[in-house]
Motif scaffolding. Structure first.
Motif, short mmCIF file in Angstrom:
data_model
loop_
_atom_site.label_atom_id
_atom_site.label_comp_id
_atom_site.label_asym_id
_atom_site.label_seq_id
_atom_site.Cartn_x
_atom_site.Cartn_y
_atom_site.Cartn_z
N GLU A 71 0.83 -1.35 -0.08
CA GLU A 71 -0.03 0.06 -0.10
C GLU A 71 0.84 1.33 0.05
O GLU A 71 0.54 2.38 -0.55
CB GLU A 71 -0.98 -0.02 1.02
N LYS A 75 6.38 2.69 -2.41
CA LYS A 75 6.54 3.95 -3.15
C LYS A 75 7.89 4.71 -2.80
O LYS A 75 8.62 4.43 -1.79
CB LYS A 75 5.65 4.86 -2.44
N ASN A 156 1.52 7.25 -12.16
CA ASN A 156 0.54 7.22 -11.31
C ASN A 156 -0.22 8.66 -11.15
O ASN A 156 0.59 9.54 -10.96
CB ASN A 156 0.94 6.89 -9.95
N GLU A 157 -1.27 9.07 -11.67
CA GLU A 157 -1.96 10.03 -11.56
C GLU A 157 -1.51 11.26 -12.10
O GLU A 157 -1.08 12.30 -11.65
CB GLU A 157 -2.23 10.48 -9.94
N GLU A 264 -7.48 0.17 -7.20
CA GLU A 264 -7.48 0.49 -5.62
C GLU A 264 -8.92 0.67 -5.42
O GLU A 264 -9.39 1.63 -4.62
CB GLU A 264 -6.91 2.04 -5.47
N TRP A 310 -8.45 -1.71 -2.16
CA TRP A 310 -7.81 -0.88 -1.34
C TRP A 310 -7.41 -1.10 0.29
O TRP A 310 -7.72 -0.38 0.90
CB TRP A 310 -7.39 0.56 -1.73
C1 XIL Z 1 -2.13 5.75 -0.37
C2 XIL Z 1 -1.98 4.82 0.83
O1 XIL Z 1 -3.33 4.18 1.08
C3 XIL Z 1 -1.45 5.49 2.09
O2 XIL Z 1 -1.38 4.62 3.02
C4 XIL Z 1 -0.07 6.01 1.82
O3 XIL Z 1 0.27 6.87 2.94
C5 XIL Z 1 -0.45 7.24 0.60
O4 XIL Z 1 -0.78 6.44 -0.41
N1 XIL Z 1 -3.86 6.87 -4.86
C6 XIL Z 1 -2.88 6.06 -5.09
C7 XIL Z 1 -2.50 5.33 -3.88
O5 XIL Z 1 -2.26 5.87 -6.02
O6 XIL Z 1 -1.20 4.84 -4.11
C8 XIL Z 1 -2.82 5.83 -2.48
O7 XIL Z 1 -2.29 5.09 -1.51
C9 XIL Z 1 -4.34 6.20 -2.33
C10 XIL Z 1 -4.64 7.21 -3.67
#
Ligand code: XIL
Length: 355
Positions: A71, A75, A156-157, A264, A310
């Motif tokens: 999770e 990263k 991502n995003e 997610e 998620w």
């Molecule tokens: C979030 C996790 O849930 C948290 O624990 C972490 O601190 C930050 O990231 N979009 C994403 C995920 O792509 O990686 C994110 O996850 C939630 C939103």
């Protein structure tokens, strides 16, 4: 004779555990069959090492899920230290758990605007050094899990919140708005050609403008020979989500012919009126979970990469926020409740027979 209160609670927790493991479910209204055996595509969950010592979490995870995504601990914020060194202790543990459970391991995320790392900030404006550090990071991380990671969220995003264009950040400023993405996909391919390379985005179901920009970006990246091999939609939903837009999103993403990852999934019940009965909230949530499943099933089989939740239990969800900052009415966005019991949303997924 009635069991004493102590014996009763022991008995009840034994029943609860049995239902977690997919055994006797007298404490439940419907039988709990392992999701990973029921669904016709891989079913994943996010996980953190802090959950590994929780036996209820462990039983639910290995019983129902066939894929694990770290999770947070894969990263950049976790892996890359300010001095440029790497830390892989936690993701290595999670990869080992996945292997021991016969689960796929899913990597997230290589390039994410939200984590501008100090080690990269120190190189801001120094083009050659930045280019080389960027490649080095992606190679180091992907190579470590080569042969183990089934796929990576490479970018991502990328799309701006309002959907009007792309985000600007450290990587785009130094390597180009689209150039940094093309480079990331190429480096990931160089590091581990066998793992799928995913472009991942959120709120595509609720914001048509954002979805349109993501689709145009995908076209642009493919035209620039970026080796994208899978598209991900995070699918963080609210109860007000129009289910037709879930289907439409997967249909449009599927138009590229690539595998699709619902990456997610969680369905927040928070925005609904505080006076709505919980049973009604959970029922509406279950209908949306069923809509996600049907939308994925409407894709050709070879395009159903996976459906990832998620988190496992409601209390594991990131939407609960850090302790202390928790809202008065805690959210209930996942498939299992705080006690590890399967919710209606679980049954909406489990009810779908293999086809
Ligand atoms: C979030 C996790 O849930 C948290 O624990 C972490 O601190 C930050 O990231 N979009 C994403 C995920 O792509 O990686 C994110 O996850 C939630 C939103």
């Amino acid at each position: 004779m009635n069991p004493s209160p102590d014996r009763r609670s022991l008995l009840l927790s034994a029943l609860a555990l049995a239902s977690c493991a997919g055994g006797d479910t007298r404490a439940q209204s419907a039988p709990v069959r392992p999701l990973r055996e029921t669904l016709p595509f891989p079913i994943g969950t996010a996980i953190m090492t802090g959950q590994l010592d929780d036996s209820q979490h462990a039983v639910l995870t290995r019983t129902h899920f066939s894929q694990l995504t770290p999770e947070w601990e894969l990263k950049m914020e976790y892996v890359l230290q300010a001095d440029g060194s790497y830390r892989f202790d936690a993701p290595d543990r999670l990869a080992a758990v996945a292997q021991a459970n016969g689960q796929r391991f899913y990597g997230t995320t290589l390039v994410w605007y939200s984590q501008e790392n100090p080690a990269f900030q120190a190189l801001d404006g120094r083009r050659d050094a930045f280019v080389s550090a960027y490649r080095h990071y992606i190679l180091q991380v992907c190579r470590r899990y080569a042969g183990r990671a089934v796929a990576w969220d490479v970018v991502n995003e990328p799309v701006a919140e309002d959907g009007a264009g792309l985000r600007t950040h450290l990587w785009s400023r130094n390597l180009g708005e689209v150039g940094h993405m093309v480079a990331a996909f190429r480096h990931a391919e160089e590091a581990d050609p066998a793992a799928l390379r995913v472009l991942n985005e959120y709120h595509l179901e609720s914001r048509p403008a954002k979805r349109a920009t993501l689709l145009r970006l995908t076209e642009r990246l493919l035209a620039a020979d970026a080796p994208i091999t899978c598209l991900g939609t995070q699918t963080h939903l609210g109860l007000d989500q129009d289910p037709r837009q879930i289907t439409e999103t997967l249909r449009l993403l599927g138009g590229f012919g690539l595998p699709i990852h619902v990456s997610e999934l969680d369905i927040s019940v928070q925005a609904a009126s505080p006076f709505t009965p919980v049973a009604e909230l959970l029922d509406r949530q279950a209908r949306l979970a069923g809509a996600v499943l049907e939308a994925l099933m409407a894709l050709p089989e070879r395009q159903r990469f996976a459906l990832t939740l998620w988190g496992v239990r409601d209390r594991d969800s990131w939407l609960r926020g850090p302790a202390g900052g928790r809202p008065l009415t805690p959210d209930r966005p996942l498939l299992f409740d705080d006690d590890g019991q399967a919710k209606p949303a679980f049954h909406a997924l489990a009810g779908r027979a293999r086809s």
